[in-house]
Design an enzyme around this catalytic site. Structure first.
Site, PDB file in Angstrom:
ATOM      1  N   LYS A 137      76.789  -9.578 -52.612  1.00 34.25           N
ATOM      2  CA  LYS A 137      75.926  -8.713 -51.790  1.00 34.25           C
ATOM      3  C   LYS A 137      76.833  -7.889 -50.894  1.00 34.25           C
ATOM      4  O   LYS A 137      77.947  -8.308 -50.571  1.00 34.25           O
ATOM      5  CB  LYS A 137      74.987  -9.562 -50.929  1.00 34.25           C
ATOM      6  N   ASP A 177      69.158  -2.130 -52.089  1.00 34.23           N
ATOM      7  CA  ASP A 177      68.428  -3.127 -51.286  1.00 34.23           C
ATOM      8  C   ASP A 177      67.822  -2.307 -50.148  1.00 34.23           C
ATOM      9  O   ASP A 177      67.650  -1.079 -50.285  1.00 34.23           O
ATOM     10  CB  ASP A 177      69.379  -4.237 -50.786  1.00 34.23           C
TER      11      ASP A 177
HETATM   12  P1  NDP Z   1      63.198  -0.601 -48.617  1.00 34.80           P
HETATM   13  O1  NDP Z   1      64.296  -0.106 -47.758  1.00 34.80           O
HETATM   14  O2  NDP Z   1      62.724   0.240 -49.743  1.00 34.80           O
HETATM   15  O3  NDP Z   1      61.936  -0.981 -47.740  1.00 34.80           O
HETATM   16  C1  NDP Z   1      62.031  -1.948 -46.738  1.00 34.80           C
HETATM   17  C2  NDP Z   1      60.693  -2.037 -46.031  1.00 34.80           C
HETATM   18  O4  NDP Z   1      60.729  -3.159 -45.148  1.00 34.80           O
HETATM   19  C3  NDP Z   1      60.404  -0.841 -45.177  1.00 34.80           C
HETATM   20  O5  NDP Z   1      59.018  -0.663 -45.091  1.00 34.80           O
HETATM   21  C4  NDP Z   1      60.989  -1.252 -43.836  1.00 34.80           C
HETATM   22  O6  NDP Z   1      60.427  -0.574 -42.719  1.00 34.80           O
HETATM   23  C5  NDP Z   1      60.640  -2.707 -43.782  1.00 34.80           C
HETATM   24  N1  NDP Z   1      61.633  -3.400 -42.949  1.00 34.80           N
HETATM   25  C6  NDP Z   1      62.976  -3.457 -43.139  1.00 34.80           C
HETATM   26  N2  NDP Z   1      63.571  -4.147 -42.160  1.00 34.80           N
HETATM   27  C7  NDP Z   1      62.573  -4.521 -41.328  1.00 34.80           C
HETATM   28  C8  NDP Z   1      62.542  -5.260 -40.136  1.00 34.80           C
HETATM   29  N3  NDP Z   1      63.682  -5.744 -39.589  1.00 34.80           N
HETATM   30  N4  NDP Z   1      61.338  -5.460 -39.564  1.00 34.80           N
HETATM   31  C9  NDP Z   1      60.193  -4.962 -40.111  1.00 34.80           C
HETATM   32  N5  NDP Z   1      60.167  -4.261 -41.252  1.00 34.80           N
HETATM   33  C10 NDP Z   1      61.330  -4.038 -41.842  1.00 34.80           C
HETATM   34  O7  NDP Z   1      63.709  -2.031 -49.157  1.00 34.80           O
HETATM   35  P2  NDP Z   1      63.200  -2.869 -50.387  1.00 34.80           P
HETATM   36  O8  NDP Z   1      61.744  -2.669 -50.583  1.00 34.80           O
HETATM   37  O9  NDP Z   1      64.123  -2.620 -51.508  1.00 34.80           O
HETATM   38  O10 NDP Z   1      63.492  -4.353 -49.899  1.00 34.80           O
HETATM   39  C11 NDP Z   1      62.523  -5.145 -49.206  1.00 34.80           C
HETATM   40  C12 NDP Z   1      62.899  -6.608 -49.311  1.00 34.80           C
HETATM   41  O11 NDP Z   1      62.955  -6.980 -50.703  1.00 34.80           O
HETATM   42  C13 NDP Z   1      64.255  -7.005 -48.726  1.00 34.80           C
HETATM   43  O12 NDP Z   1      64.175  -8.301 -48.206  1.00 34.80           O
HETATM   44  C14 NDP Z   1      65.163  -7.004 -49.951  1.00 34.80           C
HETATM   45  O13 NDP Z   1      66.303  -7.821 -49.769  1.00 34.80           O
HETATM   46  C15 NDP Z   1      64.217  -7.596 -50.977  1.00 34.80           C
HETATM   47  N6  NDP Z   1      64.576  -7.338 -52.365  1.00 34.80           N
HETATM   48  C16 NDP Z   1      64.702  -6.073 -52.838  1.00 34.80           C
HETATM   49  C17 NDP Z   1      65.031  -5.851 -54.152  1.00 34.80           C
HETATM   50  C18 NDP Z   1      65.077  -4.494 -54.743  1.00 34.80           C
HETATM   51  O14 NDP Z   1      65.206  -4.402 -55.967  1.00 34.80           O
HETATM   52  N7  NDP Z   1      64.961  -3.425 -53.979  1.00 34.80           N
HETATM   53  C19 NDP Z   1      65.339  -6.977 -55.050  1.00 34.80           C
HETATM   54  C20 NDP Z   1      65.076  -8.285 -54.484  1.00 34.80           C
HETATM   55  C21 NDP Z   1      64.737  -8.433 -53.181  1.00 34.80           C
HETATM   56  P3  NDP Z   1      61.292   0.516 -41.932  1.00 34.80           P
HETATM   57  O15 NDP Z   1      61.270   1.721 -42.816  1.00 34.80           O
HETATM   58  O16 NDP Z   1      60.594   0.701 -40.635  1.00 34.80           O
HETATM   59  O17 NDP Z   1      62.672  -0.058 -41.771  1.00 34.80           O
END
Ligand code: NDP
Length: 464
Positions: A137, A177
């Site tokens: 990571k 991510d």
């Molecule tokens: P994105 O950046 O596309 O979206 C993240 C979302 O989560 C946004 O809506 C963001 O809001 C919100 N968010 C992020 N940090 C926080 C926080 N500290 N508090 C509240 N809301 C938060 O990321 P992904 O959708 O790709 O990833 C989301 C989760 O899924 C993560 O945990 C990631 O590790 C996991 N994941 C992702 C994969 C992938 O293929 N993308 C694979 C496996 C797991 P804001 O815009 O306000 O920050």
């Protein structure tokens, strides 16, 4: 010995305490990493009892120590000529079963402890996918929010200028991510190609025109829903007609919503770090398209949803509250898809009190350990992130295969493979939970199934 509730392991607590004391002494300030390690060590204590050869070879001691950690300076210039300095990292945790594989996260909260937790989880997740991928990571404390495209490009180019020395299609293959989507992958791929003069599958999550795989953007969200369906199928149920809660509104939440709609379920919430929307009518295809445009093209905030769809309400985050009201909306299924530790014990209790039947985690480690205990004690179907969200990395693995073959599979072909992999992850986790006396406890099952594959491989490969 401690005997816990019915579907939890009877583990040797002194082994866990002694082992974790050593891990804490070395990594004291890395809270999230310690949390992730504790869960795995508690789960695999039973395996260590049955396999003294693992203890003799110090497999667990080696597994909690990354093979390599790279940290570097990332200087870049904003649109006004001001210089900024961020920190870049890549944690190459374990390459027993394949090249390091795991995403890059760009978020101001990023530090080594968070990336070590994510890299550690990735080892077991990748092992469960049945594909040959090690665990890693990386990322940076850079915040893409509010930056122009040219600022993001300059940052990505500077980040890759250093990272390109450490990665490669047979060494380490990063993906996206939080904060790293198609735009960022494109800028980083361009810079890698320019410096190394190589067009290779060094990153996954690429666009379809230049080596990407169909279904990769959808894979994590779709896979999380497929995993929920697998858990429900054990009891002869499915998601059709269920009301669902989702957090986040990024990549994972968007495609999770899409798949829920397709299966006849109704997603009623989405969020970002500012707050959440509740749409009791459900987010249908048209509304989801609007959200995708808002988040991916206009890069807006989720509170804008209520101006467009006035039947919905928006609740801003209240830092004074001891729970998140999103998880107190009445529903049958819940999908945390934002970030780590977003569901605490009170949230978990609210979900259980409201009659939720299934939790499937799109995010990595979104539920605090006390919350996990509440789900397990309540006997609901609880799919932990490292099993439930493995669809993303699985299709990244399929993207690597297509890159090696220099051809692309159809949407249907990739989606079928994804479904098959999610089924296999569920089966391995379920079978391991049964074998170790905790039937239906996917935490124990997934950790044991992933760990045993890594442990056996490390035994085969000698003292490395
Ligand atoms: P994105 O950046 O596309 O979206 C993240 C979302 O989560 C946004 O809506 C963001 O809001 C919100 N968010 C992020 N940090 C926080 C926080 N500290 N508090 C509240 N809301 C938060 O990321 P992904 O959708 O790709 O990833 C989301 C989760 O899924 C993560 O945990 C990631 O590790 C996991 N994941 C992702 C994969 C992938 O293929 N993308 C694979 C496996 C797991 P804001 O815009 O306000 O920050």
């Amino acid at each position: 010995m401690t005997v816990q509730t019915m579907n939890k392991p009877k583990s040797t607590s002194s082994f866990v305490e002694e082992f974790m004391a050593k891990v804490k002494a070395r990594n004291g300030w890395e809270t999230e990493f310690l949390q992730a390690a504790q869960e795995v060590v508690e789960s695999v204590a039973l395996v260590m009892d049955r396999h003294p050869e693992y203890a003799k070879a110090k497999i667990l001691d080696r597994v909690v120590e990354p093979e390599r950690v790279i940290q570097f300076r990332v200087p870049w210039m904003d649109d006004f000529g001001e210089v900024h300095v961020n920190r870049g990292f890549r944690v190459e945790f374990n390459s027993a079963i394949g090249p390091y594989k795991g995403g890059l996260r760009f978020h101001p909260s990023v530090n080594l402890g968070i990336l070590k937790f994510l890299g550690f989880e990735q080892i077991f997740k990748n092992a469960l996918t049945t594909l040959p991928m090690g665990g890693g990571k990386g990322g940076s404390d850079f915040d893409p929010k509010g930056k122009s495209d040219t600022e993001v490009m300059r940052f990505c180019q500077s980040f890759m200028t250093e990272l390109c020395r450490h990665i490669g299609p047979n060494t380490d293959v990063p993906a996206g991510d939080i904060g790293v989507g198609g735009r960022e992958i494109g800028f980083m791929f361009g810079q890698y190609k320019r410096i190394r003069n190589e067009f290779t599958g060094v990153l996954t999550g690429k666009a379809i025109n230049w080596g990407g795989s169909l279904i990769r953007p959808e894979a994590t969200g779709y896979g999380t829903v497929y995993f929920a369906e697998e858990m429900l199928a054990v009891k002869g149920k499915n998601l059709k007609g269920m009301t669902c809660l989702a957090s986040g509104s990024g990549n994972v939440a968007q495609y999770l919503t899409e798949k829920c709609i397709e299966l006849g379920a109704k997603v009623v919430t989405l969020s970002d770090s500012g707050g959440f929307i509740h749409d009791p009518d459900g987010i249908d295809t048209k509304k989801l398209q609007w959200v995708m445009d808002l988040k991916n093209v206009r890069r807006g905030r989720i509170n804008e949803y209520v101006e467009q769809f006035p039947n919905a309400t928006y609740t801003p985050v209240d830092p004074g509250l001891d729970h998140n009201p999103l998880w107190n909306v009445k529903a049958d299924a819940a999908f945390p898809c934002a970030t780590q530790n977003e569901v605490n014990a009170k949230d978990a209790q609210n979900l259980v009190n409201n009659g939720v039947q299934v939790i499937s985690e799109g995010a990595n480690m979104p539920t605090l350990p006390e919350g996990v205990d509440i789900f397990l004690d309540a006997g609901i179907h609880y799919g932990l992130g490292k099993a439930a969200n493995a669809g993303g990395v699985a299709v990244s693995g399929l993207e690597m295969s297509q890159n090696s073959l220099r051809l692309g599979w159809s949407r249907e072909e990739v989606d079928n493979k994804l479904k098959g992999i999610m089924k296999a992850i569920h089966r391995q986790s379920y079978d391991a939970s049964k074998e170790y006396g905790c039937e239906g406890n996917y935490v124990v099952g997934a950790n044991i199934a992933g760990f045993k594959k890594i442990a056996d491989t490390m035994m085969d490969q000698g003292l490395v």
